[in-house]
Design a protein around this motif. Structure first.
Motif: not given
Length: 72
Positions: A1-28
């Motif tokens: 995976m090219p380094p720029d794509l790897a960075k985008k994936v990493s940033n997406f995963v970090a955001t996903l973790a926050i969004e998924a956690g928030g959804a679970v905390d709100r029973d969504r």
């Protein structure tokens, strides 16, 4: 995976973790498409050739990403 794509994936995963956690905390439902396995979801990274499958673990307050599909 090219380094720029790897960075985008990493940033997406970090955001996903926050969004998924928030959804679970709100029973969504977490972001993405539910799969046939309990608490497993699929999500496409917008604008990128990458699809992730992740599982939600409420008891651990975590997500796990067992599958990363990079379409090259």
């Amino acid at each position: 995976m090219p380094p720029d794509l790897a960075k985008k994936v990493s940033n997406f995963v970090a955001t996903l973790a926050i969004e998924a956690g928030g959804a679970v905390d709100r029973d969504r439902p977490p972001p993405g498409t539910p799969m046939s396995v309990h608490a497993r979801f699929s999500i496409h990274i917008p604008g990128e050739p990458v699809i992730l499958e992740y599982t939600v673990h409420q008891d651990l307050r975590a997500i796990r990403i067992p599958v990363v599909v990079w379409i090259d």
